[in-house]
Write an enzyme that holds these catalytic residues in place. Structure first.
Site, mmCIF file in Angstrom:
data_model
loop_
_atom_site.group_PDB
_atom_site.id
_atom_site.type_symbol
_atom_site.label_atom_id
_atom_site.label_comp_id
_atom_site.label_asym_id
_atom_site.label_seq_id
_atom_site.Cartn_x
_atom_site.Cartn_y
_atom_site.Cartn_z
ATOM 1 N N LYS A 66 0.688 -1.248 0.017
ATOM 2 C CA LYS A 66 0.171 -0.076 0.170
ATOM 3 C C LYS A 66 0.758 1.374 -0.021
ATOM 4 O O LYS A 66 1.896 1.150 0.721
ATOM 5 C CB LYS A 66 -0.946 0.043 1.180
ATOM 6 C CG LYS A 66 -1.759 1.157 1.297
ATOM 7 C CD LYS A 66 -2.958 0.644 0.665
ATOM 8 C CE LYS A 66 -3.962 2.165 0.403
ATOM 9 N NZ LYS A 66 -3.649 2.847 -0.749
ATOM 10 N N LYS A 90 4.940 2.570 8.488
ATOM 11 C CA LYS A 90 3.596 3.283 8.756
ATOM 12 C C LYS A 90 2.526 2.462 8.989
ATOM 13 O O LYS A 90 1.695 2.562 10.099
ATOM 14 C CB LYS A 90 3.531 4.309 7.660
ATOM 15 C CG LYS A 90 2.612 5.606 7.919
ATOM 16 C CD LYS A 90 2.502 6.383 6.691
ATOM 17 C CE LYS A 90 3.601 6.976 6.017
ATOM 18 N NZ LYS A 90 3.341 7.866 4.909
ATOM 19 N N LYS A 103 5.058 1.890 -2.881
ATOM 20 C CA LYS A 103 5.189 3.384 -3.558
ATOM 21 C C LYS A 103 5.370 3.373 -4.963
ATOM 22 O O LYS A 103 5.912 2.497 -5.445
ATOM 23 C CB LYS A 103 6.273 4.087 -2.787
ATOM 24 C CG LYS A 103 5.983 5.538 -2.627
ATOM 25 C CD LYS A 103 5.125 5.904 -1.636
ATOM 26 C CE LYS A 103 4.883 7.679 -1.466
ATOM 27 N NZ LYS A 103 4.463 7.813 -0.202
ATOM 28 N N THR A 187 -4.941 13.061 6.073
ATOM 29 C CA THR A 187 -3.616 13.252 6.435
ATOM 30 C C THR A 187 -3.377 14.349 7.378
ATOM 31 O O THR A 187 -2.751 14.169 8.479
ATOM 32 C CB THR A 187 -2.592 13.213 5.183
ATOM 33 O OG1 THR A 187 -2.848 12.304 4.287
ATOM 34 C CG2 THR A 187 -1.021 13.279 5.730
ATOM 35 N N ASN A 218 -2.070 19.545 -0.467
ATOM 36 C CA ASN A 218 -3.141 18.988 0.127
ATOM 37 C C ASN A 218 -3.032 18.731 1.551
ATOM 38 O O ASN A 218 -3.669 18.983 2.467
ATOM 39 C CB ASN A 218 -3.590 17.571 -0.606
ATOM 40 C CG ASN A 218 -4.787 16.921 -0.001
ATOM 41 O OD1 ASN A 218 -5.906 17.393 0.443
ATOM 42 N ND2 ASN A 218 -4.760 15.583 0.447
ATOM 43 N N SER A 346 -7.348 5.383 3.882
ATOM 44 C CA SER A 346 -7.318 4.838 2.602
ATOM 45 C C SER A 346 -7.816 3.378 2.929
ATOM 46 O O SER A 346 -8.517 2.583 1.991
ATOM 47 C CB SER A 346 -5.829 4.708 2.057
ATOM 48 O OG SER A 346 -5.674 5.609 1.183
HETATM 49 N N1 GLU Z 1 0.806 8.777 0.005
HETATM 50 C C1 GLU Z 1 0.424 8.832 1.253
HETATM 51 C C2 GLU Z 1 1.488 8.358 2.219
HETATM 52 O O1 GLU Z 1 2.589 8.696 1.966
HETATM 53 C C3 GLU Z 1 -0.860 8.009 1.379
HETATM 54 C C4 GLU Z 1 -0.578 6.567 0.946
HETATM 55 C C5 GLU Z 1 -2.129 5.771 1.061
HETATM 56 O O2 GLU Z 1 -2.881 6.342 1.382
HETATM 57 O O3 GLU Z 1 -2.030 4.504 0.608
HETATM 58 O O4 GLU Z 1 1.092 8.123 3.475
#
Ligand code: GLU
Length: 412
Positions: A66, A90, A103, A187, A218, A346
């Protein structure tokens, strides 16, 4: 040391200090799988331009890979690997988010593309990686330079390729096609919950606290807005074009309207224009870097004057700067905790998508709050108990969970 090397070294130290099997590091230092794709796009002038894109699947011990997709000119393989690694940590530190880390990214300046070109690039990227991902394997989302509209084009392309509706392959979509209420601000809202908790621990009043935000995209823009709504005073913000300051507090709502019209905060009349480098060094209670990595370095860290650092961005503080700030007594809420709100919602979007059901925004926000506060408490307690900074505690809590699961699954 690069962003990736710093992340790898830190994981190695934490694995050693935790005393788990050294093999755990072998699983975490490099991603499991990586694809590099070339995306030819027909530009508006009729010529074909080829963009380079990546998707990195770092670790899936806890569940499907993810993580977001970044559109930025500086995107490169090592950066995407580092960001994928941070995603693994995370998701591991938040209880009840059964995801691994991944990613993606494309080296492009999206601001230079027309809407048509951006759509063709987004669909081209999805066509190139569709075989590599699925709602049960790897679920992308927005990141720097991408947004719900881009997620919609990608979800649409994916469903077209699969010849069936499978929008749950991607999160951060517009509500109309299965996005979750509360995802856009998630976020930033998560950053706010973490900042409030940190204030509580520091004996500081969140209401009336002075806040500085780097980045007005954002994450940064919504953080400024939510912090203001919750009673804090946002005294400075910046974007790629410049930085502004007002000791008495900015009117963030008005500033957002202004930005919609002018495309930048830089010439907002009701504030003083300051140098972007100075922004990070302003005296404040809470500093929220919400732009890119490597912003607080050993050069400017000695001059950083915040009491609490809330990392809205991924990797904004280099490891050398981190040491300096820790010595200065700054409470650091690290990226893997502070900006985890996005991936939490998410996850909620993915659940709703799989059940073809939509929750109320209050339900989503309450779930987000609970998850963020629990994660904060667990990491804070670990840090207190072991007498270590929160970043190290967060990594250790995450790595311990990953190690436990890898052991149960028979990987080590
Ligand atoms: N790009 C965001 C992050 O770095 C969200 C990732 C997601 O929602 O999968 O956490």
């Amino acid at each position: 040391m690069s962003f990736l090397e710093q992340t790898q070294r830190f994981i190695k130290e934490c694995v050693e200090e935790l005393g788990v099997e050294p093999e755990i590091y072998e699983f975490l230092k490099e991603p499991r799988k990586t694809v590099i794709v070339n995306i030819p796009v027909r530009m508006d002038d009729g010529k074909i331009k080829t963009f380079i894109g990546y998707r990195v699947q770092h670790n899936n011990a806890l569940g499907p890979y993810k993580g977001g997709i970044r559109f930025h000119p500086d995107v490169n393989l090592d950066e995407v690997k580092a960001l994928a690694t941070l995603m693994t940590l995370k998701t591991a530190i938040i209880d009840g988010v059964p995801f691994g880390g991944g990613k993606g990214g494309v080296a492009v300046d999206p601001g230079q593309l027309s809407k048509g070109e951006l759509q063709r690039l987004s669909r081209g990227y999805m066509r190139a990686i569709a075989w590599f991902i699925s709602p049960k394997k790897d679920i992308p989302a927005p990141d720097v330079g991408t947004n719900p509209q881009i997620m919609a084009w990608m979800a649409d392309e994916y469903s077209y390729i699969r010849r069936q509706a499978e929008h749950e392959v991607i999160t951060g979509k517009p509500i109309e096609i299965g996005g979750s209420k509360g995802r856009t601000q998630a976020t930033s809202r998560g950053c706010m919950f973490v900042a409030q908790k940190a204030c509580e621990k520091a004996g500081l009043n969140f209401v009336g606290s002075k806040v500085v935000v780097q980045g007005f995209g954002n994450v940064g823009g919504n953080a400024a807005l939510l912090f203001e709504e919750a009673g804090a005073k946002v005294i400075a913000v910046s974007d790629v074009f410049g930085a502004i300051f007002n000791e008495d507090g900015l009117d963030v709502k008005e500033l957002m309207e202004y930005t919609k019209e002018h495309g930048t905060i830089a010439k907002y009349p009701k504030a003083q224009i300051i140098n972007s480098n100075e922004l990070l060094e302003l005296k404040c209670d809470i500093l929220v870097p919400a732009a890119l990595e490597n912003q607080i370095t050993k050069e400017n860290a000695p001059r950083v004057k915040c009491k609490i650092l809330v990392e809205g961005a991924n990797g904004p503080t280099t490891s050398e700067a981190d040491e300096i700030l820790v010595k200065k007594g700054v409470i650091i809420c690290p990226d893997v905790l502070a900006n985890a709100g996005g991936v939490v919602v998410s996850y909620l979007e993915w659940v709703q998508g799989n059940y073809h059901f939509q929750w109320k925004e209050e339900t989503v926000n309450a779930e987000l709050k609970e998850k963020m506060e629990n994660a904060f408490d667990r990491i804070y307690e670990f840090a207190q108990e072991k007498n270590m900074p929160m970043r190290r505690a967060a990594f250790m809590v995450g790595i311990k969970r990953l190690a436990d699961v890898m052991r149960i699954r028979g990987w080590v």
